[in-house]
Design an enzyme around this catalytic site. Structure first.
Site, PDB file in Angstrom:
ATOM      1  N   CYS A 384       0.829  -1.201   0.000  1.00  0.00           N
ATOM      2  CA  CYS A 384       0.000   0.000   0.000  1.00  0.00           C
ATOM      3  C   CYS A 384       0.866   1.253   0.000  1.00  0.00           C
ATOM      4  O   CYS A 384       1.500   1.544  -1.019  1.00  0.00           O
ATOM      5  CB  CYS A 384      -1.005  -0.056   1.151  1.00  0.00           C
ATOM      6  SG  CYS A 384      -2.496   0.861   0.761  1.00  0.00           S
ATOM      7  N   HIS A 510      -3.676  -5.243   0.344  1.00  0.00           N
ATOM      8  CA  HIS A 510      -3.086  -5.748   1.594  1.00  0.00           C
ATOM      9  C   HIS A 510      -3.112  -7.279   1.615  1.00  0.00           C
ATOM     10  O   HIS A 510      -4.080  -7.866   2.118  1.00  0.00           O
ATOM     11  CB  HIS A 510      -3.875  -5.223   2.797  1.00  0.00           C
ATOM     12  CG  HIS A 510      -3.732  -3.759   3.014  1.00  0.00           C
ATOM     13  ND1 HIS A 510      -2.860  -3.226   3.936  1.00  0.00           N
ATOM     14  CD2 HIS A 510      -4.328  -2.717   2.406  1.00  0.00           C
ATOM     15  CE1 HIS A 510      -2.941  -1.911   3.900  1.00  0.00           C
ATOM     16  NE2 HIS A 510      -3.822  -1.573   2.977  1.00  0.00           N
ATOM     17  N   GLU A 512      -1.612  -9.171   3.498  1.00  0.00           N
ATOM     18  CA  GLU A 512      -1.522  -9.687   4.877  1.00  0.00           C
ATOM     19  C   GLU A 512      -2.892 -10.020   5.470  1.00  0.00           C
ATOM     20  O   GLU A 512      -2.986 -10.825   6.390  1.00  0.00           O
ATOM     21  CB  GLU A 512      -0.772  -8.683   5.779  1.00  0.00           C
ATOM     22  CG  GLU A 512      -1.500  -7.385   6.131  1.00  0.00           C
ATOM     23  CD  GLU A 512      -1.358  -6.289   5.093  1.00  0.00           C
ATOM     24  OE1 GLU A 512      -1.039  -6.597   3.923  1.00  0.00           O
ATOM     25  OE2 GLU A 512      -1.587  -5.108   5.438  1.00  0.00           O
TER      26      GLU A 512
HETATM   27  N1  GLN Z   1      -2.180   6.626   2.639  1.00  0.00           N
HETATM   28  C1  GLN Z   1      -2.210   5.836   1.433  1.00  0.00           C
HETATM   29  C2  GLN Z   1      -3.547   5.927   0.714  1.00  0.00           C
HETATM   30  O1  GLN Z   1      -4.539   6.277   1.291  1.00  0.00           O
HETATM   31  C3  GLN Z   1      -1.853   4.404   1.715  1.00  0.00           C
HETATM   32  C4  GLN Z   1      -2.859   3.704   2.585  1.00  0.00           C
HETATM   33  C5  GLN Z   1      -2.345   2.420   3.187  1.00  0.00           C
HETATM   34  O2  GLN Z   1      -1.129   2.176   3.238  1.00  0.00           O
HETATM   35  N2  GLN Z   1      -3.236   1.603   3.704  1.00  0.00           N
HETATM   36  O3  GLN Z   1      -3.623   5.610  -0.452  1.00  0.00           O
END
Ligand code: GLN
Length: 533
Positions: A384, A510, A512
């Site tokens: 992310c 994600h 994970e």
């Molecule tokens: N802050 C970033 C976004 O909103 C990444 C979010 C995250 O790592 N979950 O795209």
């Protein structure tokens, strides 16, 4: 026909005793006996969900397939029982009050005074029962967050009391988890806090059926007898829960203590064969007896609290076992990383993971980490925000777009290589408005990702507002960073990789959240495999 039996798990004496792990372990054992099980967490705080909470407050925010931002215990539930949870599996006081207040405004209670009892308790009961009526479950395990005696958990305890009365003793039971402290000076285990905690439950009209006692030392039969006598439970219903080196051992301990047998007997259900736990035991054996070790850096800004990255840490335990190795995670505060010390910090690191996150604190340290991994051919995994940092780094140092950035950190950047998603542009409300939950991703044939997944269509969970700005894609690909995964509906880039590198993959989703004991995530497995070479 599902049995629909309700098991309530409460906690006393102290918080953080591991109600989530006990609930998950019991669920695992019942499942291994052939019963269908789900687990639910009721959280007594007023946030509608933990999505707006800083991880320092309440640990990681776990995201379900249906896009609910939930308590991290739901991650344990999924990792143990290997079935997806939903929005219905996590309810907070905020959500309960929100529905009651919405109904009040609609006029559903017209003429009546709206009160904690019965309106709030009715809504709690409805939320508990929804799981049983919507799904086909033999057991619905409901974990009550917090500690008995807290003012905020009172309506939940009252709702359980009423449900027990309505359902009767053969359809529901209460398991209470407490702590038996050890006094080193007198070399004694103390049961008084447990007695007091049970007394508090009794004051609220609940007699627990089973007590699980968390302890650092084995409980002898005298202690068990004493607790049984003074807390009004059967001798066999006093269950010892010793501290163990891995949470995955807890189901095996609970099996030895016959927690599941106790539950079945109390509900007058056939015990049948012993639970089939062979694959689980094999996994625990691998976790406890690794043949190799690997050092991975976890670069993030919430590293002081390990719970902030719970799912990532557990994914490494699963993936490590597959590789017969223990992953030694070195948590590194990204704010502390600079050009001068980065070589030292990563001197004996075999792989670098840059974690998800929000906002600009520590961002340059994360970007530097991606650069260090790329330039030194160290396996790199960006998740992310971690992917977004790798993209920014590549623009600045390979493509030559010096001030490239994400508009999350710098609204005025000349090169917004990470930008707000179109659908996010009009969004001003913060709660539950990110791109959340499961989305499809098409994998590019021939990419490293395609070899790792061994399939070309995958589903992964998301939680973000920003994305890779596809207008820059060609210049990235001309310079050696390739899009290896694309959302087939929106064309958003979900995976970027550098083919000419030992292992360099960033993912917008994600992975994970999807790794479980029985289904470890292929990206984590392959990242560890590469780091070991
Ligand atoms: N802050 C970033 C976004 O909103 C990444 C979010 C995250 O790592 N979950 O795209």
């Amino acid at each position: 026909m599902a049995l629909r039996k309700y098991i309530f798990v409460t906690g006393g004496v102290a918080s953080s005793l591991g109600k989530g792990i006990i609930s998950s372990s019991l669920a695992k054992l019942l499942q291994a006996r052939g019963y269908s099980v789900t687990i639910q967490k009721l959280d007594p705080y007023i946030n509608v969900d933990p999505g707006t909470l800083n991880p320092y407050e309440h640990g990681e925010c776990y995201v379900t397939e249906d896009g609910a931002e939930t308590d991290l215990d739901l991650g344990h539930y999924e990792r143990f029982i290997n079935i997806p949870t939903t929005q219905n599996n996590n309810v907070t006081t905020g959500r309960i009050y929100q529905s009651v207040i919405n109904k009040e405004r609609k006029g559903d209670y017209l003429g009546k005074t709206v009160q904690v009892i019965p309106h709030i308790t009715d809504e709690i009961k409805r939320r508990i029962k929804i799981l049983g009526t919507r799904g086909n479950f033999d057991f619905i395990i409901t974990e009550i967050g917090g500690t008995v005696g807290d003012i905020e958990s009172l309506p939940y305890i009252e709702a359980i009391r009423q449900l027990r009365w309505e359902m009767g003793p053969l359809n529901s039971l209460v398991i209470h988890l407490t702590l038996v402290p050890y006094l080193a000076a007198s070399a004694e285990l103390k049961t008084k806090p447990t007695q007091h905690s049970v007394k508090m439950l009794l004051e609220n009209g609940i007699q627990p059926n089973i007590l699980v006692l968390r302890t650092e030392h084995p409980l002898n039969s005298d202690i068990r007898k004493k607790v049984a006598l003074f807390c009004n439970v059967e001798y066999n219903s006093v269950i010892e829960s010793m501290d163990v080196s891995t949470i995955y051992e807890v189901p095996l301990l609970m099996q030895k203590e016959d927690l599941d047998g106790s539950v079945l007997r109390k509900l007058n259900l056939p015990e049948g064969a012993k639970p089939e736990m062979k694959p689980w035991k094999k996994f625990v054996g691998k976790v406890k007896n690794p043949k190799k070790y690997v050092r991975i850096a976890l670069v993030g800004k919430y590293v002081e609290l390990p719970d902030s990255y719970k799912s990532i840490m557990e994914s490494f335990v699963h993936a490590g076992a597959v590789n017969d190795c223990k992953v030694n995670l070195e948590s590194i505060q990204s704010e502390k990383i600079n050009e001068g010390n980065i070589g030292n910090i990563f001197s004996d690191i075999q792989g670098i993971l840059v974690a998800p996150g929000f906002g600009d604190r520590g961002i340059e340290g994360k970007i530097l980490s991606a650069r260090f991994a790329r330039e030194n051919n160290i396996p790199f995994f960006g998740i992310c925000l971690g992917l977004q940092c790798a993209i920014i780094e590549f623009a600045r140092n390979v493509i030559g777009l010096d001030d490239a950035h994400s508009t999350e950190m710098d609204l005025k950047t000349a090169h917004p290589v990470i930008d707000l998603m179109e659908e996010q542009k009009g969004v001003t409300i913060k709660g539950g408005t990110m791109r959340l939950g499961i989305y499809p991703c098409n994998i590019k044939p021939g990419s490293r990702a395609s070899r790792i997944y061994n399939q070309l269509e995958v589903m992964e969970r998301h939680r973000h507002r920003y994305e890779f700005n596809s207008s820059y894609l060609k210049i990235y690909e001309d310079n050696g960073m390739m899009a290896a995964g694309i959302n087939p509906d929106t064309e958003l880039v979900e995976i970027m990789e550098i083919p000419d590198h030992k292992w360099f993959i960033g993912v917008q989703f994600h992975p994970e959240y999807r790794s479980t004991v029985l289904n470890p995530h292929p990206l984590f497995i392959d990242f560890i495999r590469a780091a070991l070479i």
